[in-house]
Write a protein that holds these residues in place. Structure first.
Motif, PDB file in Angstrom:
ATOM      1  N   ARG A  22     -37.616  23.111  17.085  1.00 17.63           N
ATOM      2  CA  ARG A  22     -38.024  22.582  16.136  1.00 17.63           C
ATOM      3  C   ARG A  22     -38.223  22.804  14.536  1.00 17.63           C
ATOM      4  O   ARG A  22     -38.772  23.336  14.078  1.00 17.63           O
ATOM      5  CB  ARG A  22     -39.375  21.541  16.209  1.00 17.63           C
ATOM      6  CG  ARG A  22     -39.328  20.179  15.722  1.00 17.63           C
ATOM      7  CD  ARG A  22     -40.997  19.624  15.678  1.00 17.63           C
ATOM      8  NE  ARG A  22     -40.983  19.016  16.658  1.00 17.63           N
ATOM      9  CZ  ARG A  22     -41.806  18.478  17.701  1.00 17.63           C
ATOM     10  NH1 ARG A  22     -42.730  18.285  17.016  1.00 17.63           N
ATOM     11  NH2 ARG A  22     -42.038  17.781  18.391  1.00 17.63           N
ATOM     12  N   HIS A 137     -38.649  14.673  11.520  1.00 13.92           N
ATOM     13  CA  HIS A 137     -39.282  14.081  12.363  1.00 13.92           C
ATOM     14  C   HIS A 137     -39.838  13.141  13.092  1.00 13.92           C
ATOM     15  O   HIS A 137     -40.331  12.177  11.812  1.00 13.92           O
ATOM     16  CB  HIS A 137     -40.069  15.334  12.997  1.00 13.92           C
ATOM     17  CG  HIS A 137     -40.757  15.272  14.806  1.00 13.92           C
ATOM     18  ND1 HIS A 137     -39.618  15.432  15.749  1.00 13.92           N
ATOM     19  CD2 HIS A 137     -41.741  14.350  15.547  1.00 13.92           C
ATOM     20  CE1 HIS A 137     -40.278  15.539  16.816  1.00 13.92           C
ATOM     21  NE2 HIS A 137     -41.229  15.113  16.772  1.00 13.92           N
ATOM     22  N   THR A 154     -35.616  14.972  16.632  1.00 15.44           N
ATOM     23  CA  THR A 154     -35.671  15.890  15.570  1.00 15.44           C
ATOM     24  C   THR A 154     -34.306  16.533  15.078  1.00 15.44           C
ATOM     25  O   THR A 154     -33.127  16.018  15.549  1.00 15.44           O
ATOM     26  CB  THR A 154     -35.787  16.889  16.793  1.00 15.44           C
ATOM     27  OG1 THR A 154     -36.538  16.725  17.682  1.00 15.44           O
ATOM     28  CG2 THR A 154     -36.694  18.567  15.578  1.00 15.44           C
TER      29      THR A 154
END
Ligand SMILES: Nc1ncnc2c1ncn2[C@@H]1O[C@H](COP(=O)(O)OP(=O)(O)OP(=O)(O)O)[C@@H](O)[C@H]1O
Ligand SMILES: [Mg+2]
Length: 406
Positions: A22, A137, A154
């Motif tokens: 991420r 996100h 993401t």
């Protein structure tokens, strides 16, 4: 740590990038630079651990770890690069005529579906708008047509481009299971509560029987013995009658304690605080130990089974202080909060003998006191701890009763 494209071998890994990597850049090798970013991968369903946080599905996270997510990968223009068949099937299953295909703009597709009133399109659109607005996100649990879903989006960058991974979990079954579990827990708590209250009613009945039956009978026997002593001229008979009378008195005292232990009448008459005060005074008078109650907070309304359990904890703890502690002082603290009630009994005595034990646990013995108070409290969802005081002599017994049992 950046993810290396060389290490990404399968669809499974691409999917897991949305979690493991991420906000990390993915380093594509330079010889791939001119290629369309379309990993040659097998559409394998991934089982992977979720790190989603921050919304109502948080408490389901452990179960979600074992669930399958369906994934869709898009480029910076929201064009579809790759996706699990579910993403494509879903719309067809819902009866939307427009086909969703690779290379197509997912955003345009969702806008179009939203115009046709498709609720499925609303949250993905919201996610894309949030990311267009600068978010990296997006995560949301939502309900659509009786189904509970979680969408997580993401973004990551690679080869100078931006990419987004849409990951969707179907939580419908989990939410159903959670609802059923909460319902069952509620039923269990109320069943336990009524069980304890039936047991207390039974104890009260036995206490009354003993008081009205055996105790009255003993009074009669004592009167008879007194009469015998008065009327008899035989010193041996008088002495025996006096002996028996002493035994009867002893038994009366035991019976009084037994009935009182079975059913503390003061609790109902006086309420918890004053009943505890009276209990402290009784123990002080009986043992010579300076025992005092300190009560804090305001008493919220709660079931009397909880009051009875608190009373029993204090009663057993004080009786242990009297029997085992060789203490000079003991303090009973009652802290009543809107969401819980805490009771603690602290003494300055010799403390628990832990020589036979591992850790700071109460000594294992044949006694029923500590196991009894613990199981009674557990039935009400409360926790009991018994241990030696950290910074001085003596023992602490503390119990915390949470609000949900009232
Ligand atoms: N306040 C205390 N100070 C010192 N030792 C204690 C204290 N409370 C409990 N103990 C120890 O813990 C043991 C277990 O207590 P528990 O109340 O379970 O049993 P008991 O008092 O021995 O018997 P019963 O309660 O059945 O009459 C006691 O035997 C005693 O050794
Ligand atoms: Mg005891």
């Amino acid at each position: 740590m950046g993810l290396s494209w060389d290490r990404v071998r399968s669809w499974r890994e691409v999917k897991s990038m949305s979690w493991a990597g991420r906000n990390n850049a993915v380093d594509f090798p330079s010889h791939r630079a001119g290629h369309p970013v379309h990993p040659v991968v097998h559409p394998v369903r991934a089982h992977r651990r979720s790190r989603i946080q921050g919304d109502e599905s948080d408490e389901l996270v452990p179960q979600m770890g074992a669930m399958e997510a369906t994934v869709l990968i898009l480029d910076g223009e929201w064009r579809i690069i790759e996706g699990d068949p579910d993403w494509f099937d879903l719309w067809a299953r819902r009866g939307y005529e427009f086909e969703l295909t690779q290379g197509q703009s997912f955003k345009r597709y969702c806008e179009w579906c939203a115009l046709w009133g498709a609720p499925e399109a609303v949250i993905p659109l919201e996610a894309m708008r949030a990311i267009d607005g600068g978010a990296e996100h997006f995560s949301r649990t939502y309900k659509v047509r009786q189904e509970r879903r979680k969408l997580t989006v993401t973004t990551f960058s690679a080869n100078g481009g931006r990419f987004a991974v849409f990951s969707r979990l179907d939580l419908t079954e989990l939410f159903k299971l959670r609802r059923d579990r909460l319902r069952l827990e509620g039923k269990l708590t109320s069943a336990l509560s009524s069980l304890i209250s039936i047991r207390d009613d039974e104890r009260e009945r036995i206490a009354r029987e003993l008081h009205d039956g055996a105790a009255q009978c003993l009074v009669g026997i004592k009167l008879g013995l007194a009469h015998l002593r008065l009327k008899s001229g035989d010193p041996e008979v008088i002495a025996t009658a006096a002996d028996v009378s002493g035994m009867v008195e002893q038994y009366q005292a035991d019976l009084r304690i037994l009935t009182y232990m079975l059913y503390p009448p003061l609790l109902e008459q006086l309420g918890l605080r004053r009943a505890l005060q009276a209990l402290c005074a009784t123990f002080t008078a009986r043992s010579g130990i300076d025992i005092r109650l300190a009560a804090y907070g305001t008493a919220p309304h709660r079931a009397c089974v909880v009051d009875a359990a608190i009373y029993r904890v204090v009663q057993e703890a004080l009786s242990n202080v009297q029997k085992h502690a060789s203490a000079l002082r003991a303090r009973v603290r009652l802290i009543e909060r809107p969401d819980s009630v805490i009771v603690a009994v602290v003494d300055d005595g010799v403390g628990l003998d832990l020589s036979q034990n591992e850790g700071d646990a109460p000594p294992l013995g044949s006694g029923l006191g500590i196991p009894g108070m613990t199981s009674r409290a557990h039935e009400l969802g409360a926790r009991v701890v018994v241990h030696n005081r950290a910074g001085g002599r003596g023992t602490i017994v503390a119990a915390s009763f949470p609000r949900q049992v009232w």
